[in-house]
Design a protein around this motif. Sequence first.
Motif, PDB file in Angstrom:
ATOM      1  N   ARG A  64      -8.758   9.368  16.735  1.00 26.70           N
ATOM      2  CA  ARG A  64      -8.340  10.461  15.863  1.00 26.70           C
ATOM      3  C   ARG A  64      -9.204  10.513  14.614  1.00 26.70           C
ATOM      4  O   ARG A  64      -9.514   9.502  14.002  1.00 26.70           O
ATOM      5  CB  ARG A  64      -6.873  10.250  15.461  1.00 26.70           C
ATOM      6  CG  ARG A  64      -6.346  11.301  14.502  1.00 26.70           C
ATOM      7  CD  ARG A  64      -4.864  11.082  14.274  1.00 26.70           C
ATOM      8  NE  ARG A  64      -4.572   9.861  13.584  1.00 26.70           N
ATOM      9  CZ  ARG A  64      -4.475   9.772  12.259  1.00 26.70           C
ATOM     10  NH1 ARG A  64      -4.669  10.821  11.509  1.00 26.70           N
ATOM     11  NH2 ARG A  64      -4.176   8.619  11.700  1.00 26.70           N
ATOM     12  N   SER A  68      -7.483  15.418  11.919  1.00 23.22           N
ATOM     13  CA  SER A  68      -6.942  15.803  13.214  1.00 23.22           C
ATOM     14  C   SER A  68      -5.604  15.125  13.437  1.00 23.22           C
ATOM     15  O   SER A  68      -5.379  14.012  12.996  1.00 23.22           O
ATOM     16  CB  SER A  68      -7.888  15.386  14.344  1.00 23.22           C
ATOM     17  OG  SER A  68      -9.143  15.991  14.187  1.00 23.22           O
ATOM     18  N   ALA A  71      -4.239  12.321  19.127  1.00 14.37           N
ATOM     19  CA  ALA A  71      -4.071  12.669  20.534  1.00 14.37           C
ATOM     20  C   ALA A  71      -2.963  11.836  21.145  1.00 14.37           C
ATOM     21  O   ALA A  71      -2.254  12.272  22.021  1.00 14.37           O
ATOM     22  CB  ALA A  71      -5.374  12.448  21.294  1.00 14.37           C
ATOM     23  N   THR A 186      -4.459  14.695  25.937  1.00  9.33           N
ATOM     24  CA  THR A 186      -3.563  15.377  25.014  1.00  9.33           C
ATOM     25  C   THR A 186      -2.374  14.481  24.687  1.00  9.33           C
ATOM     26  O   THR A 186      -2.123  13.466  25.352  1.00  9.33           O
ATOM     27  CB  THR A 186      -3.048  16.685  25.633  1.00  9.33           C
ATOM     28  OG1 THR A 186      -2.289  16.358  26.809  1.00  9.33           O
ATOM     29  CG2 THR A 186      -4.191  17.616  26.013  1.00  9.33           C
ATOM     30  N   TYR A 187      -1.627  14.892  23.669  1.00 10.37           N
ATOM     31  CA  TYR A 187      -0.405  14.152  23.339  1.00 10.37           C
ATOM     32  C   TYR A 187       0.554  14.182  24.520  1.00 10.37           C
ATOM     33  O   TYR A 187       1.159  13.167  24.872  1.00 10.37           O
ATOM     34  CB  TYR A 187       0.242  14.757  22.097  1.00 10.37           C
ATOM     35  CG  TYR A 187       1.580  14.144  21.745  1.00 10.37           C
ATOM     36  CD1 TYR A 187       1.649  12.869  21.181  1.00 10.37           C
ATOM     37  CD2 TYR A 187       2.774  14.833  21.972  1.00 10.37           C
ATOM     38  CE1 TYR A 187       2.882  12.296  20.868  1.00 10.37           C
ATOM     39  CE2 TYR A 187       3.998  14.270  21.657  1.00 10.37           C
ATOM     40  CZ  TYR A 187       4.044  13.003  21.109  1.00 10.37           C
ATOM     41  OH  TYR A 187       5.258  12.438  20.804  1.00 10.37           O
ATOM     42  N   GLY A 234       2.129  18.224  19.304  1.00  8.67           N
ATOM     43  CA  GLY A 234       1.463  19.104  20.252  1.00  8.67           C
ATOM     44  C   GLY A 234       2.141  19.120  21.605  1.00  8.67           C
ATOM     45  O   GLY A 234       2.676  18.119  22.068  1.00  8.67           O
ATOM     46  N   ASP A 256      -2.019  25.369  21.858  1.00  8.00           N
ATOM     47  CA  ASP A 256      -2.113  24.214  20.969  1.00  8.00           C
ATOM     48  C   ASP A 256      -3.427  24.253  20.195  1.00  8.00           C
ATOM     49  O   ASP A 256      -4.276  25.130  20.407  1.00  8.00           O
ATOM     50  CB  ASP A 256      -2.034  22.921  21.797  1.00  8.00           C
ATOM     51  CG  ASP A 256      -1.469  21.738  21.014  1.00  8.00           C
ATOM     52  OD1 ASP A 256      -1.453  21.797  19.764  1.00  8.00           O
ATOM     53  OD2 ASP A 256      -1.051  20.758  21.649  1.00  8.00           O
ATOM     54  N   TYR A 259      -8.756  20.208  21.239  1.00  8.83           N
ATOM     55  CA  TYR A 259      -8.938  18.762  21.328  1.00  8.83           C
ATOM     56  C   TYR A 259     -10.429  18.451  21.280  1.00  8.83           C
ATOM     57  O   TYR A 259     -11.202  18.943  22.114  1.00  8.83           O
ATOM     58  CB  TYR A 259      -8.316  18.210  22.617  1.00  8.83           C
ATOM     59  CG  TYR A 259      -6.841  17.915  22.471  1.00  8.83           C
ATOM     60  CD1 TYR A 259      -6.393  16.633  22.146  1.00  8.83           C
ATOM     61  CD2 TYR A 259      -5.893  18.923  22.612  1.00  8.83           C
ATOM     62  CE1 TYR A 259      -5.045  16.361  21.990  1.00  8.83           C
ATOM     63  CE2 TYR A 259      -4.535  18.662  22.459  1.00  8.83           C
ATOM     64  CZ  TYR A 259      -4.125  17.382  22.143  1.00  8.83           C
ATOM     65  OH  TYR A 259      -2.783  17.111  21.979  1.00  8.83           O
ATOM     66  N   ARG A 274      -6.750  15.656  18.513  1.00  7.43           N
ATOM     67  CA  ARG A 274      -6.287  17.028  18.273  1.00  7.43           C
ATOM     68  C   ARG A 274      -6.808  17.448  16.906  1.00  7.43           C
ATOM     69  O   ARG A 274      -6.518  16.807  15.896  1.00  7.43           O
ATOM     70  CB  ARG A 274      -4.767  17.033  18.331  1.00  7.43           C
ATOM     71  CG  ARG A 274      -4.080  18.365  18.327  1.00  7.43           C
ATOM     72  CD  ARG A 274      -2.614  18.156  18.710  1.00  7.43           C
ATOM     73  NE  ARG A 274      -1.805  19.353  18.577  1.00  7.43           N
ATOM     74  CZ  ARG A 274      -0.944  19.575  17.594  1.00  7.43           C
ATOM     75  NH1 ARG A 274      -0.782  18.660  16.653  1.00  7.43           N
ATOM     76  NH2 ARG A 274      -0.239  20.688  17.564  1.00  7.43           N
ATOM     77  N   SER A 284      -1.967  27.345  17.162  1.00  4.82           N
ATOM     78  CA  SER A 284      -2.875  27.436  18.298  1.00  4.82           C
ATOM     79  C   SER A 284      -4.002  28.428  18.038  1.00  4.82           C
ATOM     80  O   SER A 284      -4.012  29.170  17.052  1.00  4.82           O
ATOM     81  CB  SER A 284      -2.089  27.872  19.529  1.00  4.82           C
ATOM     82  OG  SER A 284      -1.459  29.119  19.278  1.00  4.82           O
TER      83      SER A 284
END
Length: 605
Positions: A64, A68, A71, A186-187, A234, A256, A259, A274, A284
Amino acid sequence: MDASSSSFLSAMQPSKLLTRIMSMPKSAVTTTAPSLSPHLPLLNVSSVRIDEKHQNSSTGPTTRRSTSRPAASPTATFPAATLPTMMFNALKNLINNFIDPPLRPSVDPRCVLRDNFAPVDELPPTECEVIQGSLPQCLDGAYIRNGPNPQYFPRGPYHLFDGDGMLHSIRITQGKAILCSRYVKTYKYTMERDAGAPLLPNVFSGFKGLAPSVARIALFAARILAGQFDPANGIGLANTSVTYLGNRLYALGESDLPYALRLTSDGDIETLGRHDFDGKLLMSMTAHPKIDLETGEAFAFRYNVVPPFLTYFRFHANGNKLPDVPIVSMTRPSFLHDFGITSKYAIFADIQIGMNLMEMVFGGGSPISYDPSKVPRLGIIPRYAEDESEMKWFDVPGFNLIHAINAWDEEDAIVMLATNILSVEHIIERMDLVHALVEKVRIDLKTGVVTRNPLSARNLDFGVINPAYLGKKNRFVYAAIDDPMPKISGLVKLDVSKGEQQDCTVASRMYGPGCYGGEPFFVAREPENPDAEEDDGYVVSYVHDEMAGESKFLVMDAKSPELDIVAAVKLPRRVPYGFHGLFVRESDLKKMWLETGTGQQEMYS
């Protein structure tokens, strides 16, 4: 049609609904199961792994940057054997087997995830064999394509647009190729990976009617209250496209934030985190930003189910995001998947496809709905607008834009090339019935008259141009033949300078029986040569042979009348059908490495 993929998920952002849910006392959330009907069939999928994690032990680091959102930084994980997970999974099975089993072929995972739509495991960088011709020097760099690839095979309803994003990259250096396939970390992906099971409902297929909608929302709320998932980190899939902006690479999905990615020198793909552009992108953004290669600027937008329904914004060449421009003259939610940009204007389409939460929940419909009474319209706003005071709208009956290929300015007019979906009512449930036309649209700014001219009668989508001509008058378009949709059986080259009322096809290539490809992408042979012809280059795409079970990376001569294959790379394993891709040149990869080198990467962790 592509990943409209995750577009509706923007309606499920961590906003009003989830904020209210999370503020409720735990006693207020109930998950009482309704009585079971003996007449409903029990789903019995025995031929596939169900809710199993793929055997993909090699994953890139999840890190990260300071600006940001992470993630993946779960504060707690819930192994599959814990009591909360067992209870929630039992409730999920109850919903999928009795309340809302996947009876329709359009949402039955055994039908949707067949053949080369079936998910694959991750693949570390693996050498490929060039089996025909040789790879041109101008292809030194990487072609990266995004698409849906569910981490777990679904138990219940599933739509093609619901899958987790997976990137398939072919790294080319001095005529040699390396393939790598990695999930976007992604998360959502990381939390479900750690939990050992899906946590979020499938938005495009999981809300058909009141009972399944209430049941799935209640179950998701219970997971939030139990601490299994925090939507503030997210909810997106990042499964739609890839872009190169401000010397950085991003995976995009409309629900979203982008990334940030990093392609390593050996061809691996890492998810950095992210990215919110120093806190300036709070929600988004479109999966189709427009990048002006001359200025380096990027132009984008987002849409929502709450006002403002449309917001326009742009980025400087260095990636600095400028303030939002809310478009309040968009008076109700509309499905805006793409838009056009010229040297003077941005062009948006308000089409007959919209988003209706009430119809989805109470009417048993899709989150994306068709309104036959609505008259589509095109809106134009100055490219560098700071507010919407100069926004103008033009009615265009029968024009439902999905993908904008290009647009340019003429004297007192704007010309746009775009895909028009004729049978929009089938866009979700019956994609095989969808027919799309590539059209040339001219907006007379003096008279307000809009004229349209189809460039071919064929079912075409995923049109692309030489990227250097974005926002300028261009002559050639390369488009995928969607027949039968959603598969792509071939490729055409259109000459848009030809007169009206005639087919503009000047070259074509069919991939052959049982062979289907993806979105084409044009790569110029001499990108630095200002005198190079517009079509002097190559068209690239992944192609899969369903009978042989093999995938290839094809390089085709863009100038030849039959789009001759100049090189073919046999891939070490199949690449599933997907959505949008991007070619990144070697010089741009080097710039990316400077931006996201060791020192920068540590800032994400």
